[in-house]
Scaffold this active site. Structure first.
Site, short mmCIF file in Angstrom:
data_model
loop_
_atom_site.label_atom_id
_atom_site.label_comp_id
_atom_site.label_asym_id
_atom_site.label_seq_id
_atom_site.Cartn_x
_atom_site.Cartn_y
_atom_site.Cartn_z
N ALA A 182 11.21 -1.62 2.83
CA ALA A 182 10.03 -1.52 3.26
C ALA A 182 9.73 -3.27 2.60
O ALA A 182 10.23 -3.45 1.87
CB ALA A 182 9.36 -1.17 1.85
N CYS A 183 8.77 -4.05 3.54
CA CYS A 183 8.26 -5.59 2.35
C CYS A 183 6.94 -5.71 2.63
O CYS A 183 6.15 -5.34 3.29
CB CYS A 183 9.42 -6.41 3.48
SG CYS A 183 9.16 -6.76 5.22
N PRO A 184 6.39 -6.15 1.95
CA PRO A 184 5.39 -6.79 2.49
C PRO A 184 4.76 -6.73 3.23
O PRO A 184 3.42 -6.04 3.42
CB PRO A 184 4.78 -7.65 0.74
CG PRO A 184 6.19 -8.21 0.49
CD PRO A 184 7.01 -7.68 0.88
#
Length: 100
Positions: free
Chosen positions: A9-11
Site C-alpha cells: 500500500a502507498c498513500p
C-alpha cells in the site's frame, strides 16, 4: 512449497503499491515460494487475503507507506518495510521471512 502472504500500500495507491506487489511476486517465483499479495490501491483492496490464506502461510510481509493493521496476522511472523525498499530488493524480505 512454503507459502507467504503480503500486503502492499502507498498513500496514493497507484504506482508504488503495484510495483511492490510485482517485485514480491517475481522474487517469490525465483525462490520457489508461493505468495499471495493483497494490494491496497486507489481502487480499494484487491486480491484480499482470506483468513485461510493467512493461516496457511508461514508469515507476512507488509510493504506499506501507510498504516496497515496487524490485527488479522496474530501469531504470524511479520516483516514490515516500505514500498520503495520492497521494489528495490523484495527478495531480501522474503528470505528474512523464510529464515525466521
Amino acid at each position: 512449497m512454503k507459502k507467504i502472504v503480503a500486503v502492499t500500500a502507498c498513500p496514493t495507491g497507484i504506482a508504488h503499491t503495484y510495483m511492490a506487489a510485482e517485485a514480491l511476486l517475481l522474487a517469490a517465483k525465483g525462490l520457489n515460494v508461493e505468495i499471495k499479495v493483497e494490494t491496497n490501491g486507489a481502487i480499494g483492496v484487491e486480491n484480499e487475503l482470506t483468513q485461510q490464506d493467512i493461516d496457511n502461510s508461514i508469515g507476512v510481509i507488509i510493504a506499506s507507506d501507510i498504516y496497515i493493521s496487524k490485527e488479522r496476522f496474530k501469531n504470524k511472523e511479520i516483516i514490515e518495510t516500505n514500498t520503495r525498499h520492497t521494489i528495490l530488493d523484495a527478495r531480501k524480505y522474503i528470505v528474512q521471512l523464510l529464515n525466521k
